[in-house]
Scaffold this motif. Structure first.
Motif, PDB file in Angstrom:
ATOM      1  N   LEU A 129       0.807  -1.226   0.000  1.00  0.00           N
ATOM      2  CA  LEU A 129       0.000   0.000   0.000  1.00  0.00           C
ATOM      3  C   LEU A 129       0.835   1.268   0.000  1.00  0.00           C
ATOM      4  CD1 LEU A 129      -3.168  -0.589   2.182  1.00  0.00           C
ATOM      5  CD2 LEU A 129      -2.786  -0.960  -0.242  1.00  0.00           C
ATOM      6  N   LYS A 130       2.115   1.129  -0.076  1.00  0.00           N
ATOM      7  CA  LYS A 130       2.969   2.314  -0.115  1.00  0.00           C
ATOM      8  C   LYS A 130       2.550   3.207  -1.280  1.00  0.00           C
ATOM      9  CE  LYS A 130       6.957   1.836   1.905  1.00  0.00           C
ATOM     10  NZ  LYS A 130       8.204   1.109   2.096  1.00  0.00           N
ATOM     11  N   GLY A 131       2.439   4.484  -1.000  1.00  0.00           N
ATOM     12  CA  GLY A 131       2.062   5.390  -2.077  1.00  0.00           C
ATOM     13  C   GLY A 131       0.568   5.469  -2.302  1.00  0.00           C
ATOM     14  N   LYS A 132      -0.193   4.852  -1.448  1.00  0.00           N
ATOM     15  CA  LYS A 132      -1.651   4.893  -1.597  1.00  0.00           C
ATOM     16  C   LYS A 132      -2.261   5.109  -0.226  1.00  0.00           C
ATOM     17  CE  LYS A 132      -0.547   1.004  -4.454  1.00  0.00           C
ATOM     18  NZ  LYS A 132       0.836   1.042  -3.984  1.00  0.00           N
ATOM     19  N   ARG A 133      -3.456   5.701  -0.234  1.00  0.00           N
ATOM     20  CA  ARG A 133      -4.231   5.731   1.000  1.00  0.00           C
ATOM     21  C   ARG A 133      -5.135   4.512   0.989  1.00  0.00           C
ATOM     22  NH1 ARG A 133      -5.394  11.769   0.754  1.00  0.00           N
ATOM     23  NH2 ARG A 133      -7.259  11.160  -0.364  1.00  0.00           N
ATOM     24  N   GLY A 134      -5.162   3.761   2.029  1.00  0.00           N
ATOM     25  CA  GLY A 134      -6.027   2.602   2.026  1.00  0.00           C
ATOM     26  C   GLY A 134      -5.766   1.675   3.185  1.00  0.00           C
ATOM     27  N   CYS A 135      -6.445   0.536   3.154  1.00  0.00           N
ATOM     28  CA  CYS A 135      -6.315  -0.414   4.246  1.00  0.00           C
ATOM     29  C   CYS A 135      -6.376  -1.832   3.726  1.00  0.00           C
ATOM     30  CB  CYS A 135      -7.448  -0.306   5.257  1.00  0.00           C
ATOM     31  SG  CYS A 135      -8.330   1.214   5.276  1.00  0.00           S
ATOM     32  N   ILE A 136      -5.778  -2.710   4.503  1.00  0.00           N
ATOM     33  CA  ILE A 136      -5.964  -4.140   4.293  1.00  0.00           C
ATOM     34  C   ILE A 136      -6.265  -4.733   5.667  1.00  0.00           C
ATOM     35  CG2 ILE A 136      -4.930  -6.312   3.563  1.00  0.00           C
ATOM     36  CD1 ILE A 136      -2.923  -4.635   1.914  1.00  0.00           C
ATOM     37  N   VAL A 137      -7.300  -5.526   5.743  1.00  0.00           N
ATOM     38  CA  VAL A 137      -7.551  -6.264   6.975  1.00  0.00           C
ATOM     39  C   VAL A 137      -7.666  -7.725   6.606  1.00  0.00           C
ATOM     40  CG1 VAL A 137      -9.044  -6.583   8.970  1.00  0.00           C
ATOM     41  CG2 VAL A 137      -8.819  -4.317   7.948  1.00  0.00           C
ATOM     42  N   ILE A 197      -8.784   0.665  -1.206  1.00  0.00           N
ATOM     43  CA  ILE A 197      -7.794   1.646  -1.640  1.00  0.00           C
ATOM     44  C   ILE A 197      -8.532   2.897  -2.080  1.00  0.00           C
ATOM     45  CG2 ILE A 197      -5.938   2.154  -3.263  1.00  0.00           C
ATOM     46  CD1 ILE A 197      -5.385  -0.873  -3.297  1.00  0.00           C
ATOM     47  N   GLU A 198      -8.168   3.996  -1.433  1.00  0.00           N
ATOM     48  CA  GLU A 198      -8.896   5.237  -1.666  1.00  0.00           C
ATOM     49  C   GLU A 198      -8.519   5.859  -3.013  1.00  0.00           C
ATOM     50  OE1 GLU A 198      -8.665   8.097   1.499  1.00  0.00           O
ATOM     51  OE2 GLU A 198      -8.928   6.549   3.028  1.00  0.00           O
ATOM     52  N   ASN A 199      -9.521   6.412  -3.660  1.00  0.00           N
ATOM     53  CA  ASN A 199      -9.346   7.212  -4.872  1.00  0.00           C
ATOM     54  C   ASN A 199      -8.380   6.579  -5.874  1.00  0.00           C
ATOM     55  OD1 ASN A 199      -9.327   9.448  -2.333  1.00  0.00           O
ATOM     56  ND2 ASN A 199     -10.983   9.561  -3.832  1.00  0.00           N
ATOM     57  N   ALA A 200      -8.571   5.276  -6.061  1.00  0.00           N
ATOM     58  CA  ALA A 200      -7.736   4.584  -7.044  1.00  0.00           C
ATOM     59  C   ALA A 200      -8.372   4.799  -8.408  1.00  0.00           C
ATOM     60  CB  ALA A 200      -7.673   3.109  -6.716  1.00  0.00           C
ATOM     61  N   LYS A 201      -7.567   5.084  -9.369  1.00  0.00           N
ATOM     62  CA  LYS A 201      -8.106   5.284 -10.701  1.00  0.00           C
ATOM     63  C   LYS A 201      -8.389   3.909 -11.283  1.00  0.00           C
ATOM     64  CE  LYS A 201      -7.290   8.557 -14.414  1.00  0.00           C
ATOM     65  NZ  LYS A 201      -6.298   9.495 -14.945  1.00  0.00           N
ATOM     66  N   GLY A 202      -9.652   3.567 -11.327  1.00  0.00           N
ATOM     67  CA  GLY A 202      -9.993   2.217 -11.772  1.00  0.00           C
ATOM     68  C   GLY A 202     -10.773   1.521 -10.696  1.00  0.00           C
ATOM     69  N   GLY A 203     -11.502   0.484 -11.092  1.00  0.00           N
ATOM     70  CA  GLY A 203     -12.426  -0.170 -10.174  1.00  0.00           C
ATOM     71  C   GLY A 203     -11.742  -1.110  -9.214  1.00  0.00           C
ATOM     72  N   GLY A 204     -12.593  -1.825  -8.473  1.00  0.00           N
ATOM     73  CA  GLY A 204     -12.127  -2.769  -7.462  1.00  0.00           C
ATOM     74  C   GLY A 204     -11.260  -3.849  -8.064  1.00  0.00           C
ATOM     75  N   GLY A 205     -11.613  -4.211  -9.326  1.00  0.00           N
ATOM     76  CA  GLY A 205     -10.871  -5.299  -9.938  1.00  0.00           C
ATOM     77  C   GLY A 205      -9.446  -4.906 -10.270  1.00  0.00           C
ATOM     78  N   LEU A 206      -9.216  -3.613 -10.454  1.00  0.00           N
ATOM     79  CA  LEU A 206      -7.925  -3.173 -10.955  1.00  0.00           C
ATOM     80  C   LEU A 206      -6.851  -3.109  -9.862  1.00  0.00           C
ATOM     81  CD1 LEU A 206      -6.698  -2.369 -13.619  1.00  0.00           C
ATOM     82  CD2 LEU A 206      -7.224   0.023 -13.072  1.00  0.00           C
ATOM     83  N   TRP A 207      -7.232  -2.586  -8.676  1.00  0.00           N
ATOM     84  CA  TRP A 207      -6.232  -2.393  -7.626  1.00  0.00           C
ATOM     85  C   TRP A 207      -6.441  -3.305  -6.422  1.00  0.00           C
ATOM     86  CZ3 TRP A 207      -2.168  -0.003  -9.160  1.00  0.00           C
ATOM     87  CH2 TRP A 207      -2.278   0.969 -10.180  1.00  0.00           C
ATOM     88  N   ALA A 208      -7.652  -3.287  -5.895  1.00  0.00           N
ATOM     89  CA  ALA A 208      -7.870  -4.011  -4.645  1.00  0.00           C
ATOM     90  C   ALA A 208      -7.766  -5.514  -4.850  1.00  0.00           C
ATOM     91  CB  ALA A 208      -9.229  -3.632  -4.056  1.00  0.00           C
TER      92      ALA A 208
END
Lengths: 620, 465
Positions: free
Chosen positions: A262-270, A575-586
């Motif tokens: 998650l470096k370089g991104k705002r977000g979380c993983i649980v 992942i906050e404000n990721a350009k692209g949907g859930g499938g792309l980043w998360a």
């Protein structure tokens, strides 16, 4: 003149003094307690020995929070002789002015005492007392200073114990220590000024366990405040006892890997182990380097920077950020609809984009495909059936009944309420209920069409990433969960009793299979939204979410568990404000975490590289 | 000396044994206070208890010498003895100051305080003088001579300066009072100048001294108590102003006297005795109330000044600092005390109470033995003082009686002031507690004083009336 009678005057005088003295002595020694207290104040001192705090281990037995020895440079003004301030300042690497200023600061810091009886104000500072002149010196610093202290009588070094974090990860989990506030001292007499107390995270939640037992020595002191002997041969002394070690469910390697991703991104993983409810990793990005928040000196230097950072590194996002869940919410609505009997697994809806937008995909002929495609119109239909069950004549009253039932199901998933997780800073999220909409729109002024965005996890619904991960765990378990928690054992004992109690969702086990099949299709069938989470030899079941939000780009989210037949890990990635949907980043992030945890190594190097190297514009 | 009589045949054993018991308790207390783990042996001369043992030995040896000498020598040689002590008081003024006073005459490492021995010289000369005059016809001359005998050493002592011993010398006024040497002639000389007045005596002039002392002591005690609030652990929420305790104590004393007087006095005297006690109580209570009222209505800065004078003021580095700590030590003793050698506030090692082996030796004793111990100690002193007065009153010779009274009053003063400053009833005046405090001069002078008395008493039958 009768002189002989005068003997009686003298005798009476002597006896009177004898009687007065005896009664005064009786009053002072037997009746009045104030002198006992005064004597204790004068000569009997309690010396408190603060034990090192309990240490924390991760699930594999690695020490993730330990203690380190530091030194204070102490000063006793009464013992200072002919201090050469210039030389002394040179020794400790300060200027003369700083040394003088520090003297004044110590005196000021002690405050004054107001005597009500005399109306006088006296400073608390005492020349014969020892005060820390410099706090929290490292071994290197003290090794340089200590050998020369013989030339400066009145100064000596003293050992203290402080926290140390061998891994630079999990700062938002363990929290940090800081000096107790006056309110905390008033509340709990365990503490005295200058003591440390857990201010956040596990340090705060397990404060009572970690702090251990203070050792108390009763000693008789001399007028110069030196200990001269132990009081009553140590009959009342108690020895210090370190707090028990805490073993966490966290896998520090997984945690570190998550933070790296998650470096370089705002977000979380649980990540949660579904069978136990133990939290495997709780990544909040951006976070901070935990060793920055050790000791007063560091905290006062770094805390203001951290608190003013626009990316809020101190905020434990997985616990406290309430996000709309987006399409991951569709899983829950599917389950509720099945349980309510308003749809069957073979229920189908044509993807008609006139009501709500959708991406291009073939119309879902059954529930599993609807999950695979994440079809919005499908879930409008499903939600309409849940909310409007035609149990009442009025459409508004009917919606009220339907929503009430829906809310009940949601609560059984631990949503809309604060989980009893063993950490501080938890938020409940929001499952909008009748009262909420009544307040918003007015009584009987709303129906399904008003509140329809909740069918796809938008609008008024918010949940925290921890709750999302817990939902994944519930689905993996097909209907039950242990409250997610960090600590799996306290010393010799297991987790706290509340983590040994199973909670059940209000959905029958049989309804989970079709949803899980849908989640498999998300990753493994053509047209699935989570294809980028695909792993070769582990079957991942997941669901993507693309959360529209007013703060810019869509959030990218993904919840999943794996392996399909015997789930070992349930995960939520946001992942906050990721350009692209859930499938792309998360989705790929989740798959990397799963592989890392189950296989201990990552084979999808390309995927890993893409994720790690992504730095979103708001972080630059 | 009659034939066949041994040296100690007529010695007053009750007084002697009391004296010995006190020496033993005192020695044990010094050992406890000054105890040093490195030299636990009580005979260790480098420690204070070893030195004190030597002083005790010298004192008892001096006592033996006193007993070997014929008692008449004290009467005969009272003038040279007095002159010698005056001489010592003069030359001591030229010695360098130790602790702010030229009070010590050094003989090697051992020092003695001439002021302590001046008490004996003055006592002997005063006894000699009073025994030679017929007090029934006292006149201004006798009054002035008696006062001069006391005043000369007092002035010399004040020059050292040694306020404590100076105050102790006023104890001789009580002896003069007992013997009928009062300030009456001076008062009469003034009053009788008023036309039409021809008094032979005045009651005020005759009882001037005890009245003055009662007034002064009652005022000081009232002032000291006026700021205190009494609380009782068994009566929560009850706060009694300290001033009431003074009145209550006075009432109890009056009641005791009433019972005592009804037992001892003759039937026809009872009415008068009751009247005296009731009148005395009313006047004392009235005085105490007036002092209290007057003090309470003072402005703060005026109060401050009085409190400072009496050492009541909170003054961390001043005298009250010591007294407050001494009181804490005494008061923390409880009923049975903390146990021998268990004093935590007042041991020499802790140094919270300065001079805890000399002027403040009552502190460790009270802390270690509690009220049980202090009650025994006060009782021992009371017994000793009453015994000395009984001895005094059975003397045929006026010289012996006057001397015995001086001994009683000097001991009483030391007792009252020393313990008084430990319990907050007296300002801090550095004087030793007889037979207890560490120090050669005090132990020797009190012993010699005691042995002269015992010797005079044992030979009382030899004196012709």
């Amino acid at each position: 003149m009768n002189l002989d009678a005068r003997r009686y005057v003298i005798l009476a005088f002597i006896l009177m003094v004898g009687i007065i003295y005896t009664s005064r002595l009786f009053y002072m020694q037997v009746v009045d307690d104030q002198w006992v207290l005064r004597a204790q104040e004068i000569a009997e001192k309690r010396w408190e020995i603060t034990p090192p705090r309990g240490v924390l281990f991760d699930r594999t037995g690695k020490k993730i929070v330990s203690n380190r020895t530091y030194y204070n440079l102490m000063m006793v003004e009464a013992e200072i002789r002919d201090l050469d301030t210039a030389k002394f300042a040179k020794l400790i690497g300060w200027t003369r002015e700083e040394v003088c200023e520090r003297f004044k600061e110590i005196v000021r810091g002690e405050g004054t005492y107001y005597n009500k009886n005399t109306g006088k104000r006296t400073p608390n500072y005492q020349k014969i007392r020892a005060y820390p002149f410099m706090k929290e010196l490292t071994l290197e610093e003290v090794a340089r200073i200590a050998p020369h202290l013989d030339n400066f009588p009145g100064f000596y070094e003293e050992v203290t114990s402080m926290r140390s974090y061998p891994y630079a990860n999990g700062a938002n989990i363990v929290g940090y220590l800081s000096e107790v506030s006056q309110e905390e001292i008033d509340e709990d007499h365990f503490y005295k000024p200058g003591d440390n107390i857990g201010k956040a995270g596990l340090e705060r939640f397990y404060e009572k366990e970690l702090r251990g037992r203070k050792g108390i020595r009763y000693i008789v002191t001399s007028a110069m405040n030196n200990a001269i002997e132990s009081y009553a041969d140590g009959k009342y002394d108690t020895s210090a006892l370190q707090g028990p070690p805490l073993k966490l469910g966290v896998d520090i390697n997984l945690q570190a890997y998550g933070e790296k991703l998650l470096k370089g991104k705002r977000g979380c993983i649980v990540a949660i182990e579904p069978s136990t409810g133990e939290i495997l990793a709780l990544v909040s990005s951006p976070s901070y380097y935990p060793n920055l928040m050790i000791g007063k000196r560091n905290i006062s230097m770094y805390y203001p920077k951290l608190i003013l950072d626009p990316n809020t590194p101190l905020l434990p996002r997985p616990l406290a950020s309430e996000y709309p869940p987006g399409s991951t919410f569709k899983l829950l609505n599917s389950l509720i609809a099945l349980q309510e009997g308003v749809i069957t697994p073979s229920f189908g809806v044509a993807c008609n984009k006139s009501v709500v937008g959708c991406h291009n995909h073939a119309s879902a002929g059954n529930l599993a495909d609807a999950i695979k495609h994440s079809c919005n119109p499908y879930y409008y239909a499903v939600m309409r059936r849940i909310v409007q069950q035609n149990r009442k004549k009025s459409v508004f009253a009917d919606a009220e009944v339907g929503l009430n039932r829906w809310v009940d199901y949601m609560k059984s998933f631990g949503l809309g309420l604060t989980l009893e997780t063993d950490i501080t800073g938890l938020r409940p999220g929001r499952i909008p209920d009748v009262a909420f909409y009544d307040k918003w729109y007015g009584h009987h002024r709303w129906a399904f069409s008003t509140i329809r965005s909740i069918s796809i996890g938008q609008g008024e619904v918010t949940i925290t990433p921890l709750q999302m991960a817990n939902v994944a765990a519930i689905i993996a378990n097909k209907g039950w969960y242990y409250t997610p928690h960090f600590v799996k054992s306290i010393g010799e004992n297991g987790p706290l009793p509340q983590y040994r109690k199973k909670h059940f969702s209000k959905i029958d086990t049989k309804y989970y299979d079709v949803v899980i099949e849908g989640m498999r299709r998300v990753v493994y069938e053509p047209g699935g939204t989570g294809r980028r989470a695909l792993l070769k030899d582990i079957v991942i079941c997941g669901k993507t979410g693309t959360v529209q939000n007013p703060h810019g780009e869509d959030h990218s989210t993904f919840i999943a568990f794996a392996p399909m037949d015997q789930p070992k890990i349930a995960i939520a990635v946001f992942i906050e404000n990721a350009k692209g949907g859930g499938g792309l980043w998360a989705a790929p992030t989740a798959s990397l975490m799963i592989e890392k945890y189950l296989k201990r190594k990552v084979t999808e190097k390309e995927r890993e590289k893409t994720i790690i190297e992504a730095v979103f514009s708001y972080m630059r | 000396m009659r034939k066949g009589d041994s040296l100690v045949a007529h010695m007053d054993w009750a007084l002697f044994v009391t004296y010995i018991i006190m020496l033993i308790i005192g020695m044990a207390t010094v050992y406890s206070v000054a105890y040093n783990e490195e030299h636990p042996n009580i005979f260790e001369y480098s420690e204070k208890y070893g030195k004190q043992l030597v002083w005790l030995g010298i004192s008892l040896f001096l006592g033996l010498i006193v007993f070997l000498i014929d008692s008449d020598i004290y009467r005969k040689f009272s003038v040279p003895i007095y002159m010698f002590t005056l001489f010592l008081l003069v030359i001591v003024l030229f010695t360098p100051k130790i602790n702010g006073a030229s009070a010590w005459l050094g003989i090697g490492s051992m020092g003695v305080q001439p002021a302590e021995f001046a008490k004996i010289g003055t006592a002997l000369l005063l006894a000699r003088f009073i025994s030679t005059v017929n007090v029934k016809q006292q006149n201004i001359q006798t009054v002035l001579i008696a006062n001069a005998i006391i005043l000369v050493p007092m002035v010399l002592i004040l020059l050292q300066p040694d306020a404590g011993t100076f105050v102790v010398f006023t104890s001789f006024l009580f002896v003069m009072y007992r013997e009928g040497i009062t300030y009456d002639p001076l008062i009469l000389r003034v009053i009788n100048r008023i036309p039409g007045i021809r008094f032979k005596e005045t009651w005020v002039g005759g009882h001037f001294i005890p009245i003055l002392f009662v007034v002064v002591i009652l005022s000081i005690v009232t002032l000291l108590m006026s700021n205190e609030v009494l609380e009782f652990s068994f009566l929560p929420n009850v706060k009694v102003p300290g001033f009431y305790s003074v009145v209550a104590t006075l009432f109890i004393i009056a009641l005791l006297f009433l019972i005592f007087l009804r037992v001892v006095s003759a039937r026809r005297e009872r009415g008068r005795a009751t009247l005296v006690v009731v009148l005395g109580f009313s006047m004392a209570a009235g005085l105490s109330s007036m002092v209290n009222y007057g003090f309470q209505s003072l402005r703060q800065h005026q109060k401050d000044r009085i409190e400072l004078f009496l050492g009541m003021k909170e003054d961390p580095n001043g005298k009250d600092y010591n007294r407050n700590r001494a009181m804490a030590a005494v008061g923390s003793g409880g009923f049975l005390g903390k146990g021998y050698r268990e004093a935590s506030v007042s041991s020499v090692r802790s140094n919270h109470v300065p001079e805890s082996e000399t002027d403040f030796i009552f502190c460790p004793f009270a802390e270690e033995w509690g009220f049980a111990g202090t009650f025994v100690l006060v009782s021992l002193y009371m017994f000793m003082l009453v015994r000395i007065i009984i001895i005094a009153e059975r003397q045929r010779a006026v010289f012996n009686r006057v001397y015995a009274y001086t001994v009683a009053m000097i001991l009483f003063y030391h007792f009252a002031i020393n313990i008084g400053m430990n319990i907050g009833f007296a300002p801090v005046i550095g004087i030793p507690l007889p037979f207890f405090s560490y120090g050669g001069s005090s132990i020797m002078s009190f012993s010699v004083m005691m042995f002269i008395l015992l010797k005079l008493d044992s030979q009382r039958r030899d004196v012709l009336q």
